[in-house]
Design a protein around this motif. Structure first.
Motif, mmCIF file in Angstrom:
data_model
loop_
_atom_site.group_PDB
_atom_site.id
_atom_site.type_symbol
_atom_site.label_atom_id
_atom_site.label_comp_id
_atom_site.label_asym_id
_atom_site.label_seq_id
_atom_site.Cartn_x
_atom_site.Cartn_y
_atom_site.Cartn_z
ATOM 1 N N LEU A 60 37.647 41.863 25.724
ATOM 2 C CA LEU A 60 37.994 41.600 27.118
ATOM 3 C C LEU A 60 36.790 40.959 27.796
ATOM 4 N N LEU A 61 36.995 39.776 28.327
ATOM 5 C CA LEU A 61 35.912 39.030 28.951
ATOM 6 C C LEU A 61 35.894 39.269 30.453
ATOM 7 N N ASP A 62 34.714 39.212 31.038
ATOM 8 C CA ASP A 62 34.557 39.286 32.485
ATOM 9 C C ASP A 62 34.799 37.877 33.022
ATOM 10 N N ARG A 63 35.906 37.673 33.710
ATOM 11 C CA ARG A 63 36.276 36.321 34.133
ATOM 12 C C ARG A 63 35.229 35.693 35.044
ATOM 13 N N LYS A 64 34.623 36.492 35.919
ATOM 14 C CA LYS A 64 33.618 35.948 36.834
ATOM 15 C C LYS A 64 32.350 35.544 36.080
ATOM 16 N N ALA A 65 32.012 36.289 35.031
ATOM 17 C CA ALA A 65 30.818 35.963 34.251
ATOM 18 C C ALA A 65 30.947 34.626 33.531
ATOM 19 N N ILE A 66 32.194 34.175 33.323
ATOM 20 C CA ILE A 66 32.380 32.878 32.669
ATOM 21 C C ILE A 66 32.860 31.815 33.661
ATOM 22 N N GLY A 67 32.702 32.100 34.955
ATOM 23 C CA GLY A 67 32.960 31.096 35.976
ATOM 24 C C GLY A 67 34.380 31.009 36.493
ATOM 25 N N LEU A 68 35.227 31.981 36.175
ATOM 26 C CA LEU A 68 36.594 31.990 36.710
ATOM 27 C C LEU A 68 36.629 32.951 37.893
ATOM 28 N N ASN A 69 36.193 32.442 39.043
ATOM 29 C CA ASN A 69 35.935 33.282 40.209
ATOM 30 C C ASN A 69 37.142 33.572 41.085
ATOM 31 N N VAL A 70 38.229 32.820 40.907
ATOM 32 C CA VAL A 70 39.379 32.969 41.792
ATOM 33 C C VAL A 70 40.574 33.518 41.019
ATOM 34 N N LEU A 71 41.181 34.539 41.590
ATOM 35 C CA LEU A 71 42.379 35.160 41.025
ATOM 36 C C LEU A 71 43.519 34.938 42.013
ATOM 37 N N ILE A 72 44.600 34.340 41.517
ATOM 38 C CA ILE A 72 45.727 33.981 42.360
ATOM 39 C C ILE A 72 46.997 34.618 41.814
ATOM 40 N N PHE A 73 47.843 35.098 42.699
ATOM 41 C CA PHE A 73 49.168 35.564 42.331
ATOM 42 C C PHE A 73 50.156 34.614 42.994
ATOM 43 N N SER A 74 51.041 34.036 42.201
ATOM 44 C CA SER A 74 52.008 33.080 42.730
ATOM 45 C C SER A 74 53.425 33.551 42.461
ATOM 46 N N HIS A 75 54.246 33.504 43.505
ATOM 47 C CA HIS A 75 55.676 33.771 43.374
ATOM 48 C C HIS A 75 56.379 32.434 43.250
ATOM 49 N N VAL A 76 57.245 32.309 42.266
ATOM 50 C CA VAL A 76 57.939 31.054 42.000
ATOM 51 C C VAL A 76 59.442 31.265 42.117
ATOM 52 N N LYS A 77 60.078 30.381 42.892
ATOM 53 C CA LYS A 77 61.544 30.349 42.971
ATOM 54 C C LYS A 77 62.002 29.075 42.281
ATOM 55 N N LEU A 78 63.049 29.188 41.475
ATOM 56 C CA LEU A 78 63.628 28.029 40.818
ATOM 57 C C LEU A 78 64.839 27.524 41.596
ATOM 58 N N GLU A 79 65.184 26.261 41.369
ATOM 59 C CA GLU A 79 66.364 25.650 41.995
ATOM 60 C C GLU A 79 67.648 26.333 41.543
ATOM 61 N N ALA A 80 67.709 26.632 40.244
ATOM 62 C CA ALA A 80 68.914 27.222 39.653
ATOM 63 C C ALA A 80 68.497 28.108 38.491
#
Length: 162
Positions: A60-80
């Motif tokens: 398990l890597l520390d994401r910030k230690a490897i430069g991945l500083n932003v964590l985003i949660f996205s909700h996606v709606k599809l057309e159909a």
């Protein structure tokens, strides 16, 4: 026909507890912590792997230690929700490395994504170049995590007492 997996006993649960805390532990180290000799412990670990209870062991890597500083949660709606559209979306999302997890939801949104990027600008590029172009996407609502209260990979094991 494959035999069904053997039910888990107390030793199995303790082995699983140790391995999810430290997947790099040797059978001897796990055996010592759970009160078992090395060979039977190794056989149990092998069985747990063969039965698919232990999916794999990873670092398990520390994401910030490897430069991945932003964590985003996205909700996606599809057309159909046609079969092809869902299949195409799922296949496309699996190819985006920044998407760490994708869940199918019941309710007002269809999918929830957990995404990591180096910064907001990188997320903006990902959004416009990839996410917004995914098959059938009608709407994406994203939230940026500002801090982490709890983050674990350890599952609560029902076979362990409190």
């Amino acid at each position: 026909m494959q035999a069904s997996p053997k039910p888990l006993d107390g030793l199995d649960w303790r082995i699983l507890d140790q391995l999810q805390r430290d997947g790099s532990a040797t059978a001897a180290e796990v055996a010592e912590k759970v009160g078992l000799s090395q060979s039977p412990c190794w056989r149990r670990i092998q069985r747990l792997e063969e039965d698919g209870i232990i999916k794999r062991r990873v670092a398990l890597l520390d994401r910030k230690a490897i430069g991945l500083n932003v964590l985003i949660f996205s909700h996606v709606k599809l057309e159909a929700h046609s079969g092809d559209l869902l299949t195409d979306f799922r296949e496309a999302i699996r190819r985006i490395a920044e998407v760490q997890e994708c869940f199918v939801l019941m309710g007002q949104v269809d999918f929830m994504l957990r995404i990591v990027t180096k910064d907001i600008e990188a997320y903006e590029a990902l959004f416009f170049e990839k996410l917004s172009k995914l098959p059938g996407v009608r709407e994406i609502n994203s939230m940026i995590a500002v801090s982490t209260v709890k983050e674990t990979t350890e599952l609560p094991l029902p076979g362990l007492a409190g």
